[in-house]
Design an enzyme around this catalytic site. Structure first.
Site, PDB file in Angstrom:
ATOM      1  N   GLU A  14       2.821  -7.335  13.968  1.00 51.22           N
ATOM      2  CA  GLU A  14       1.882  -7.513  15.064  1.00 51.22           C
ATOM      3  C   GLU A  14       1.295  -8.915  15.034  1.00 51.22           C
ATOM      4  O   GLU A  14       0.861  -9.448  16.036  1.00 51.22           O
ATOM      5  CB  GLU A  14       0.703  -6.522  14.980  1.00 51.22           C
ATOM      6  CG  GLU A  14       1.069  -5.066  14.846  1.00 51.22           C
ATOM      7  CD  GLU A  14       1.329  -4.653  13.406  1.00 51.22           C
ATOM      8  OE1 GLU A  14       0.392  -4.252  12.696  1.00 51.22           O
ATOM      9  OE2 GLU A  14       2.500  -4.728  12.979  1.00 51.22           O
ATOM     10  N   ARG A  62       0.815  -1.216   0.000  1.00 50.59           N
ATOM     11  CA  ARG A  62       0.000   0.000   0.000  1.00 50.59           C
ATOM     12  C   ARG A  62       0.850   1.270   0.000  1.00 50.59           C
ATOM     13  O   ARG A  62       0.398   2.305  -0.481  1.00 50.59           O
ATOM     14  CB  ARG A  62      -0.993  -0.033   1.160  1.00 50.59           C
ATOM     15  CG  ARG A  62      -2.060  -1.127   0.966  1.00 50.59           C
ATOM     16  CD  ARG A  62      -3.000  -1.246   2.145  1.00 50.59           C
ATOM     17  NE  ARG A  62      -2.338  -1.499   3.405  1.00 50.59           N
ATOM     18  CZ  ARG A  62      -2.046  -2.701   3.890  1.00 50.59           C
ATOM     19  NH1 ARG A  62      -2.374  -3.784   3.219  1.00 50.59           N
ATOM     20  NH2 ARG A  62      -1.441  -2.825   5.052  1.00 50.59           N
TER      21      ARG A  62
END
Length: 175
Positions: free
Chosen positions: A95, A58
Site C-alpha cells: 500500500e 509479525r
C-alpha cells in the site's frame, strides 16, 4: 472473548492516510494471544497441509506457536537478503511502496501443501507474493489464515477470487 478489543488503531502510520492495526496490544495480553492461537489452530483443521509458512515479521509470532502446537514444520518467508542459502524471490507492491520476499529453495517441494499465516491482510500484495513463492517452489497453497482482515481494502476477497481458501479471525475497516 472479542479479539477486536485487543487491537490498537494508530492513524497515519506508517504514512498519512494509513490506519495501522497494531497487534502488539493483543500479543502482550496472554489470554488474548492464547485465544488467537487457539482460533488459528481450530480454523486450520479445515485444511490439509504438511507445512506452515509465515510472512515476516509479525506472521512469525502467530505461525511459530501454531506450528509448535500442530507439530508441523515452520517455513520462513523473509524480506530480501535475510536468508543465507539459495532462495526464490518475488517482488510485490505494498500500500505504501514495494518490497521483495524470499524463501529458501530447499524449504518446500512438490510434496508440500502449505498453510500461510500472517497477522493482517490489507490489499493482498504480500499474501499474493507469498502464494507465488510457495508455487515457485512447486508446493501448493492449502489456505491462508489472517488474524486481521482489512475488509474494505479487498485483499482477502482478491485471494478468494483467485481460488485460494482464506480464514480471518477479525474484520476491521482499513480507513
Amino acid at each position: 472473548m472479542n479479539l477486536k478489543d485487543f487491537i490498537r488503531s494508530i492513524p497515519d502510520y506508517p504514512k498519512k492516510g494509513i490506519l495501522f492495526r497494531d497487534i502488539t496490544t493483543l500479543i502482550k495480553n496472554e489470554d488474548a494471544f492464547a485465544e488467537s492461537i487457539n482460533q488459528i489452530v481450530e480454523r486450520s483443521k479445515k485444511f490439509k497441509f504438511t507445512k506452515i509458512a509465515a510472512i515476516e515479521s509479525r506472521g512469525f509470532v502467530f505461525a511459530s506457536a501454531v506450528s509448535y502446537l500442530l507439530k508441523k514444520p515452520f517455513i520462513l518467508l523473509r524480506k530480501k537478503n535475510k536468508l543465507p542459502a539459495d532462495v526464490h524471490s518475488v517482488d510485490f507492491e505494498l500500500e505504501y511502496g514495494t518490497a521483495t520476499i524470499e524463501v529458501h529453495k530447499d524449504s518446500l517441494d512438490e510434496n508440500d501443501t502449505v498453510l500461510i499465516v500472517d497477522d493482517l491482510i490489507a490489499t493482498g500484495g504480500t499474501a499474493e507474493a507469498a502464494a507465488k513463492l510457495v508455487e515457485i517452489s512447486k508446493a501448493k497453497v492449502a489456505a491462508f489464515i489472517f488474524v486481521i482482515n482489512l475488509f474494505d481494502l479487498g485483499g482477502s476477497d482478491n485471494l478468494v477470487n483467485n481460488n485460494y481458501k482464506v480464514e480471518n479471525l477479525i474484520d476491521f475497516p482499513g480507513h
